[in-house]
Scaffold this active site. Structure first.
Site, PDB file in Angstrom:
ATOM      1  N   CYS A   1       0.843  -1.201   0.000  1.00 56.03           N
ATOM      2  CA  CYS A   1       0.000   0.000   0.000  1.00 56.03           C
ATOM      3  C   CYS A   1       0.885   1.261   0.000  1.00 56.03           C
ATOM      4  O   CYS A   1       1.477   1.576  -1.012  1.00 56.03           O
ATOM      5  CB  CYS A   1      -0.990  -0.029   1.144  1.00 56.03           C
ATOM      6  SG  CYS A   1      -2.384   1.113   0.900  1.00 56.03           S
TER       7      CYS A   1
ATOM      8  N   HIS B   1      -3.592  -4.863   0.667  1.00 52.47           N
ATOM      9  CA  HIS B   1      -3.004  -5.268   1.949  1.00 52.47           C
ATOM     10  C   HIS B   1      -3.100  -6.787   2.111  1.00 52.47           C
ATOM     11  O   HIS B   1      -4.018  -7.287   2.780  1.00 52.47           O
ATOM     12  CB  HIS B   1      -3.740  -4.597   3.106  1.00 52.47           C
ATOM     13  CG  HIS B   1      -3.375  -3.180   3.348  1.00 52.47           C
ATOM     14  ND1 HIS B   1      -2.278  -2.799   4.101  1.00 52.47           N
ATOM     15  CD2 HIS B   1      -3.950  -2.029   2.932  1.00 52.47           C
ATOM     16  CE1 HIS B   1      -2.206  -1.480   4.155  1.00 52.47           C
ATOM     17  NE2 HIS B   1      -3.209  -0.990   3.440  1.00 52.47           N
TER      18      HIS B   1
ATOM     19  N   GLU C   1      -1.486  -8.620   3.963  1.00 53.57           N
ATOM     20  CA  GLU C   1      -1.180  -9.009   5.346  1.00 53.57           C
ATOM     21  C   GLU C   1      -2.346  -8.867   6.301  1.00 53.57           C
ATOM     22  O   GLU C   1      -2.355  -9.444   7.399  1.00 53.57           O
ATOM     23  CB  GLU C   1      -0.002  -8.176   5.873  1.00 53.57           C
ATOM     24  CG  GLU C   1      -0.346  -6.815   6.468  1.00 53.57           C
ATOM     25  CD  GLU C   1      -0.833  -5.762   5.478  1.00 53.57           C
ATOM     26  OE1 GLU C   1      -1.162  -4.651   5.925  1.00 53.57           O
ATOM     27  OE2 GLU C   1      -0.876  -6.034   4.263  1.00 53.57           O
TER      28      GLU C   1
END
Length: 247
Positions: free
Chosen positions: A97, A186, A188
């Site tokens: 990001c 994202h 994660e």
């Protein structure tokens, strides 16, 4: 008698711009791959290693600030320099990001406030023909889904960069330049962490936006069974690149 070679656990430098945007799921995935994360959070200290010496890879995470906010956050330029160093030295790096936006600007691309507006919740990502051949996306479905939350976006890739994935809202969802990769989404983030991010947003003046965010949280929880495996594979591919470089 030949000396026994001692193999050290590879370590990745993780630069965390925002206290609320930590490694999240990457921590467990890195452990599964036998990789250590050395996390430097800017909310704790703005000092970071002056080079990548001793590190097998680099990850730059997301944050509430933007690529154009260097005057307010001067250490953003230090992060760009670590990304340039990784690119220059052939060290695997992943920008997430904001990290992807910093990578793009560090290498001569352009980041601006995105014209389509906020992209948040579960985003659909489509792999390009180049992406299908790239190590980062091997084994990832041609169309996959990931958590996302951003207003800024890469509007021009660095010269020579390869577009690996695109989307309906924003075209530059993943790219590579050398051994450095950037992803606008994202991979994660877990549904629980995304729900925390939503809770930090101020919706008092915009009930419609609050309803949209609330719906995106429910959607993320409902679809995490397809979100998590694809994102784990993508991050796992990056971690494998790091460990292979150590051999």
């Amino acid at each position: 008698m030949a000396a026994t070679r001692v193999e050290h656990t590879p370590s990745i430098l993780v630069l965390q711009p925002d206290e609320n945007c930590g490694p999240d799921r990457i921590a467990q995935w890195a452990s599964n791959h036998g990789v250590e994360l050395s996390v430097y959070s800017m909310s704790v200290s703005t000092d970071m290693p002056p080079s990548l010496d001793g590190y097998a890879g680099l990850i730059v995470l997301g944050g509430d600030m933007g690529d154009r906010d260097t005057a307010a956050y001067p250490w953003l330029e230090d992060m760009r320099e670590r990304l340039r160093e990784a690119h220059r030295e052939g060290i695997p790096a992943l920008g997430v990001c904001l990290g992807a936006q910093l990578l793009a600007s560090a290498l001569g691309g352009e980041v601006q406030l995105g014209e389509p507006g906020l992209e948040a919740g579960v985003a659909g990502i489509r792999i390009t023909d180049e992406g299908a051949r790239d190590p980062l996306l091997q084994g990832v479905p041609e169309v996959f889904y990931s958590g996302s939350m951003h207003n800024d976006a890469v509007v021009r890739l660095p010269e020579g960069a390869v577009l690996l994935a695109t989307g309906d809202v924003y075209p530059h969802q993943a790219f590579r330049s050398g051994t450095t990769w950037g992803v606008q989404f994202h991979p994660e983030v877990s549904p629980a962490s995304y729900e925390t991010w939503v809770g930090l947003e101020d919706h008092t003046a915009n009930p419609e936006l609050k309803a949209r965010f609330d719906a995106s949280v429910e959607d993320f929880w409902a679809r995490d069974a397809i979100v998590a495996p694809a994102c784990e594979r993508l991050v796992g591919n990056f971690l494998s690149t790091v460990t292979q470089e150590r051999r």
